[in-house]
Design a protein around this motif. Sequence first.
Motif, PDB file in Angstrom:
ATOM      1  N   LYS A  32      68.736  28.196  54.920  1.00  0.00           N
ATOM      2  CA  LYS A  32      68.529  26.963  54.138  1.00  0.00           C
ATOM      3  C   LYS A  32      68.147  27.285  52.690  1.00  0.00           C
ATOM      4  O   LYS A  32      68.646  26.675  51.762  1.00  0.00           O
ATOM      5  CB  LYS A  32      67.407  26.130  54.767  1.00  0.00           C
ATOM      6  N   THR A  33      67.247  28.266  52.507  1.00  0.00           N
ATOM      7  CA  THR A  33      66.705  28.515  51.166  1.00  0.00           C
ATOM      8  C   THR A  33      67.282  29.776  50.519  1.00  0.00           C
ATOM      9  O   THR A  33      67.037  30.035  49.348  1.00  0.00           O
ATOM     10  CB  THR A  33      65.182  28.687  51.233  1.00  0.00           C
ATOM     11  N   CYS A  34      68.018  30.589  51.303  1.00  0.00           N
ATOM     12  CA  CYS A  34      68.556  31.888  50.861  1.00  0.00           C
ATOM     13  C   CYS A  34      67.471  32.933  50.574  1.00  0.00           C
ATOM     14  O   CYS A  34      67.767  33.992  50.012  1.00  0.00           O
ATOM     15  CB  CYS A  34      69.491  31.753  49.650  1.00  0.00           C
ATOM     16  N   GLU A  35      66.208  32.635  50.902  1.00  0.00           N
ATOM     17  CA  GLU A  35      65.159  33.663  50.785  1.00  0.00           C
ATOM     18  C   GLU A  35      65.558  34.856  51.631  1.00  0.00           C
ATOM     19  O   GLU A  35      66.217  34.703  52.660  1.00  0.00           O
ATOM     20  CB  GLU A  35      63.833  33.142  51.346  1.00  0.00           C
ATOM     21  N   TRP A  45      66.852  31.703  60.251  1.00  0.00           N
ATOM     22  CA  TRP A  45      67.054  32.976  59.563  1.00  0.00           C
ATOM     23  C   TRP A  45      68.211  33.745  60.201  1.00  0.00           C
ATOM     24  O   TRP A  45      68.227  33.950  61.420  1.00  0.00           O
ATOM     25  CB  TRP A  45      65.797  33.836  59.617  1.00  0.00           C
ATOM     26  N   ASN A  78      67.237  33.467  54.911  1.00  0.00           N
ATOM     27  CA  ASN A  78      67.006  32.081  55.331  1.00  0.00           C
ATOM     28  C   ASN A  78      68.247  31.260  55.012  1.00  0.00           C
ATOM     29  O   ASN A  78      68.658  31.167  53.841  1.00  0.00           O
ATOM     30  CB  ASN A  78      65.767  31.537  54.603  1.00  0.00           C
TER      31      ASN A  78
END
Length: 200
Positions: free
Chosen positions: A142-145, A167, A140
């Motif tokens: 934005k969140t680096c998930e 993603w 992701n």
Amino acid sequence: MTQLLLQSSLFEIPPPTVAGLTYIPDYIDAATESTLIDTIDAQPWITELKRRVQHYGWRYDYKARSITNDLRIGSLPDWLQNYAAVLQQAGYFSETPDQVIINEYQPGQGISAHIDCVPCFTDTIANMSLGSPCVMDFTNSKTCEKSSLPLEPRSLLVLSGDARYVWQHAIAQRKADKKNGQIMPRTRRISLTFRKIKAE
Ligand SMILES: O=C(O)CCC(=O)C(=O)O
């Protein structure tokens, strides 16, 4: 502390959901897969990247990361146009895809993390897998998930919404993947990615 770590390692952390990702196993049958591979192998390959590719409809400029009018090749050949039409009829695309990139991955080859060119292509990307299974990794932006999805041969992957725009997707350069704790050696994989070029 050790005890806690040991206990927590017994549980698998569920991967974050990638909104906008649709995965369809067995999208085509084995006979169709085999015919497609033969058809693809009868066409010329472009060898300027680490992996071999074929471009249809429009050439993609990997250096400039763009598509310009002079890169138009022409209509998709019939054997790709049929799939493009079905993808639109099934509702995945609002307009029929007019560009296809075919990627060949030998064991050890991959593709770096990216989001498909936003100014070049419309809001859906569809990807058909032939040959070897492999794992696709998602990050992701934005969140680096992180999340991973095993792609089986003959499957279809459709990216829209966050899966298309937020993603990044990638295939690691390695010779095997892990699935459910098992080592899965890779063999030759071919993917067909269908896209619609954005109108000027
Ligand atoms: O080979 C795949 O499954 C992915 C291809 C891809 O991401 C691309 O061509 O941009």
